[in-house]
Design an enzyme around this catalytic site. Structure first.
Site, PDB file in Angstrom:
ATOM      1  N   SER A  33       0.865  -1.170   0.000  1.00 63.95           N
ATOM      2  CA  SER A  33       0.000   0.000   0.000  1.00 63.95           C
ATOM      3  C   SER A  33       0.898   1.215   0.000  1.00 63.95           C
ATOM      4  O   SER A  33       1.951   1.209   0.639  1.00 63.95           O
ATOM      5  CB  SER A  33      -0.876  -0.031   1.272  1.00 63.95           C
ATOM      6  OG  SER A  33      -2.106   0.601   1.064  1.00 63.95           O
ATOM      7  N   LYS A  87     -14.732  -7.010  -4.973  1.00 60.61           N
ATOM      8  CA  LYS A  87     -15.718  -6.710  -5.994  1.00 60.61           C
ATOM      9  C   LYS A  87     -15.653  -5.230  -6.362  1.00 60.61           C
ATOM     10  O   LYS A  87     -15.313  -4.428  -5.494  1.00 60.61           O
ATOM     11  CB  LYS A  87     -17.135  -7.098  -5.573  1.00 60.61           C
ATOM     12  CG  LYS A  87     -17.572  -6.639  -4.173  1.00 60.61           C
ATOM     13  CD  LYS A  87     -17.837  -5.205  -3.819  1.00 60.61           C
ATOM     14  CE  LYS A  87     -18.536  -4.259  -4.695  1.00 60.61           C
ATOM     15  NZ  LYS A  87     -18.839  -2.967  -3.983  1.00 60.61           N
ATOM     16  N   ASP A 165     -21.595   0.849  -7.263  1.00 64.85           N
ATOM     17  CA  ASP A 165     -20.613   0.211  -6.364  1.00 64.85           C
ATOM     18  C   ASP A 165     -21.347  -0.585  -5.276  1.00 64.85           C
ATOM     19  O   ASP A 165     -21.073  -1.772  -5.109  1.00 64.85           O
ATOM     20  CB  ASP A 165     -19.649   1.254  -5.775  1.00 64.85           C
ATOM     21  CG  ASP A 165     -18.653   0.602  -4.826  1.00 64.85           C
ATOM     22  OD1 ASP A 165     -17.744  -0.093  -5.298  1.00 64.85           O
ATOM     23  OD2 ASP A 165     -18.822   0.748  -3.605  1.00 64.85           O
TER      24      ASP A 165
END
Ligand code: NAP
Length: 310
Positions: A33, A87, A165
């Site tokens: 990250s 997802k 979303d």
């Protein structure tokens, strides 16, 4: 199994990190990250550096937004590691097909996760609907974007999906519980004049046996939040609420989990199974419905969206 987590943001911190910590299958061995990290876990800011330094890590879970995900996933597969995808599994259908083909060619597992499919009552709803004649199915998914997506600029950019979303979560349940495939016939999209993605959408679907199937998604819902799917059949009415955590059949209620409760542990159990058996699970049907709605939807410009006071 040692696993690396990539994209330490909201969902990684809320779900992935505690669920991995609570699982006997998984050991969080590294993170990648640019800004985030997990205390006590080796942190990298560069994907290639992690893949090179940690050849002991065979599985990588990607929690980035959808647009950057393909490059990270392909790099991971090319380095011979299994991939788990948050997802939606990518920004376009074609890139998801490319990832699946690359995994198949390399003999690796890839898993397009749909967390809402693992909500407590979804499996029971699927069983109940299996033999019924469907008359109508209505999705109502209304939530407050300011409450659930603070500071997330990417949701308003191309590929960010906007209200789809969360809406894609509802469609992941619908495609799981309905015995027949549906497709989009009509869509109305409310797009804030300063954004690239919709804040609201109304969709109509074709059902092969003539049932009326529709969905309403709205990100402007204040107060009570609604994540419901109602299916009316010739043998009674089923309602899933709280995102699939609660089921009601003709007024009788089952399920008391909190929304999201149990979903991520089931995703990581499934990933462990896939890796142990060399399996691939890339169901793209929820994504096809969303990309089709975006392709044929009629756009309506609505008031500009600002997260805070102007
Ligand atoms: P987020 O917090 O905005 O982003 C996750 C992390 O991804 C960021 O902290 C950032 O970490 C990294 N990132 C962002 N843009 C990037 C870029 N262009 N290139 C490389 N890394 C980038 O988002 P999120 O809410 O966790 O959502 C991530 C995914 O999980 C989405 O696909 C979403 O649909 C899904 N999801 C979210 C929720 C939820 O409640 N939020 C629930 C279920 C599923 P660094 O800056 O440290 O690199």
């Amino acid at each position: 199994m040692k696993i690396a987590l990539v994209g330490i943001g909201k969902i990684a911190v809320d779900q992935h990190v505690p669920v991995i910590a609570g699982s006997s299958d998984w050991d969080l061995a590294a993170t990648v990250s640019r800004h985030g990290a997990v205390e006590g876990v080796e942190a990298f800011t560069d994907m290639g550096a992690m893949l090179e330094a940690r050849s002991d890590i065979r599985v990588v879970s990607l929690c980035l937004p959808p647009v950057p995900r393909f490059d990270y996933a392909m790099q991971t597969l090319k380095a011979g590691r299994h991939v788990m995808l948050e997802k939606p599994p990518g920004a376009t259908i074609a890139e998801c097909h490319a990832l699946e083909a690359a995994a198949r060619e390399a003999g690796l597992s890839i898993y397009a996760t749909w967390h809402s499919r693992h909500a407590d009552m979804v499996a029971a709803a699927k069983v109940w609907l299996a033999e019924k004649v469907l008359r109508s199915l209505t999705v109502t998914w209304k939530e407050d974007v300011r409450r659930w997506h603070p500071g997330q600029a990417w949701i308003w950019e191309p590929g960010g999906l906007g209200v789809f979303d969360p809406g894609i979560n509802a469609l992941s349940i619908v495609t799981e519980i309905l015995p027949d495939d549906i497709h989009v016939t009509h869509a109305e999209l409310d797009v804030p004049e300063n954004c690239q993605t919709p804040i609201g959408a109304r969709i109509a679907f074709h059902h092969p046996k003539g049932a009326q199937v529709s969905a309403v998604f709205d990100w402007r819902q204040e107060g009570d939040q609604t994540w419901e799917i109602e299916a009316v059949t010739e043998a009674g009415t089923l309602k899933l609420s709280d995102g699939g955590a609660v089921m009601e059949v003709d007024g009788t209620r089952t399920g008391d989990a909190a929304p999201l409760g149990g979903e991520y542990p089931r995703l990581y159990d499934r990933m462990a199974q896939l890796v142990s058996k060399g399996g691939i699970d890339m169901d793209l049907r929820p994504m096809t419905l969303v990309t089709d709605a975006l392709a044929i939807g009629r756009r309506h410009a609505v008031a500009a969206f600002f997260e805070g006071p102007q």
